[in-house]
Enzyme design. Structure first.
Site: not given
Ligand code: CTP
Length: 398
Positions: A210, A288
């Site tokens: 955030n 990944k």
């Protein structure tokens, strides 16, 4: 109030140097003694005569003014005042301070002083934004130098942006605060502060996060330490220099933040200023994720532990005497925050209206909420919010 106090005022070069004259008048009116030093650049903009007339003291311009040690040596000059103030602080002066250069009277005094230093930078916006200046700023801050401004606005050079010298009244207010007697009303108290965002991994290279900058939490940690508290700052990833005088423990995820916070106990108080991610990805990928593996891929989220609620619910004997949370809200701020205080079981909530872009900014408009009610604080800098909160915490733990 400051009678008997004195500052050593170093006036650097720049169009804004005239504001230093106004600052001298404010200081003298408040009973603060001012001994001024003009750099060669500063002397191009204001004269020793006008500075001397306002300060009522001899003005120093050159290292060789001090060669007659019978009068006053540079070491003595650098330490005779209670505070050293640099206004305007040019990019060059800041760079020399950061590097520890001492090639004229001003920089020699800055290197020799054992007193606190406050600087008010002023320069062209590009010079201010330059990575070199920002790195120097971070270095000076980390060493405990107080920085006032710069303000944003039209500049003498025709550009717009941050770089204008702060107004004399603002510099004066910062000097007053710096000269105020040091409080040590939190000496002997241990306080844990959580701060910044958390990063919740999706795979080894991606994460959920955030916009928390960590500025408010770090300001709280610094303000508590300034009053003598032993402070542990548990911080998520931030782009800030760790504050001086505080033990910083860096973490990434909410679970790590919980572990680090509990490990830092026992404490007299815990302040949860972190913007903790409410959820993490269930079973973050070990490798990944590849685009080819899934169109319309979705993430399964699981709830993170609530650090504030966990600390608040600790059994008596382990629970800190005071647990403080922050509540970032965009609507019905007080009602939501009051409900949050009850739900999480903390003592106070600092409710924070983030509907107007507080994240990353330097100001905050907060309401302090406790069991008895709500108290609105005027909009002020995050440092000022932190100082006021530290004062309340000191009173509560006294
Ligand atoms: N907090 C915490 N741990 C969490 C979530 C929040 O310690 N996992 C703390 C924050 O540090 C802050 C307070 O709880 O002090 C409020 O955070 P906020 O995000 O406003 O509350 P939420 O619980 O996320 O509530 P909501 O999303 O419903 O507003």
């Amino acid at each position: 109030m400051n009678t008997g106090k004195s500052v050593l005022l170093i006036i650097g070069g720049g169009v804004a140097a005239y504001k230093a004259l106004l600052l001298i008048r404010l200081l003298k009116t408040a009973g603060v003694g001012v001994r001024a030093v003009l750099t060669a650049g500063g002397a191009q903009f204001v004269t020793p005569l006008s500075v001397g007339a306002l300060s009522g003291e001899k003005v120093f311009t050159d290292l060789f003014d001090l060669t007659d040690e019978a009068e006053m040596g540079h070491i003595q000059l650098s330490r005779a005042a209670d505070l050293v103030v640099v206004a305007p602080a040019t990019a060059d002066l800041m760079a020399k301070m950061a590097a520890g250069l001492a090639d004229d009277l001003a920089t020699t005094l800055l290197l020799a002083t054992d007193k606190d230093v406050l600087i008010a930078p002023a320069m062209n916006v590009r010079m201010w934004d330059h990575a070199a200046t920002q790195a120097n700023l971070a270095t000076l801050r980390a060493r405990g130098v107080t920085v006032v401004g710069p303000d944003e606005g039209d500049m003498a050079c025709g550009e717009y942006g941050p770089g204008r010298l702060a107004e004399p009244e603002a510099i004066f207010a910062a000097i007053e605060a710096a000269l105020a007697p040091r409080l040590s009303d939190l000496a002997g108290k241990r306080i844990v502060v959580t701060s910044g965002p958390t990063h919740e991994p999706i795979d080894p290279v991606r994460y959920i996060a955030n916009r928390s900058s960590g500025k408010q939490g770090q300001a709280v940690a610094s303000a508590l330490a300034a009053r003598g508290a032993e402070v542990v700052l548990v911080s998520g990833p931030v782009r800030l220099v760790a504050p001086a005088g505080v033990e910083t423990r860096k973490i990434e995820t909410a679970r790590e933040m919980l572990d680090a916070t509990l490990a830092a106990l026992p404490a007299d108080a815990v302040v949860c200023a972190a913007a903790v991610a409410d959820y993490r990805v269930d079973g973050a990928a070990e490798h990944k994720l590849k685009k080819a593996d899934g169109a319309g891929r979705s993430l399964t989220l699981v709830e993170n532990p609530d650090i504030l609620a966990t600390v608040s619910a600790l059994p008596e004997g382990q629970r800190p005497r005071l647990v403080v949370g922050f509540a970032a809200e965009t609507q019905e701020v007080i009602a939501y925050a009051q409900a949050k205080r009850t739900r999480k079981g903390c003592d106070w909530i600092v409710a924070n209206d983030v509907s107007q872009g507080v994240f990353g900014g330097d100001e905050n408009a907060v309401t302090l909420i406790d069991a008895k009610g709500a108290e609105d604080w005027p909009r002020m800098g995050k440092d000022a919010v932190a100082e006021k909160l530290a004062g309340r915490i000191a009173a509560a733990l006294a």
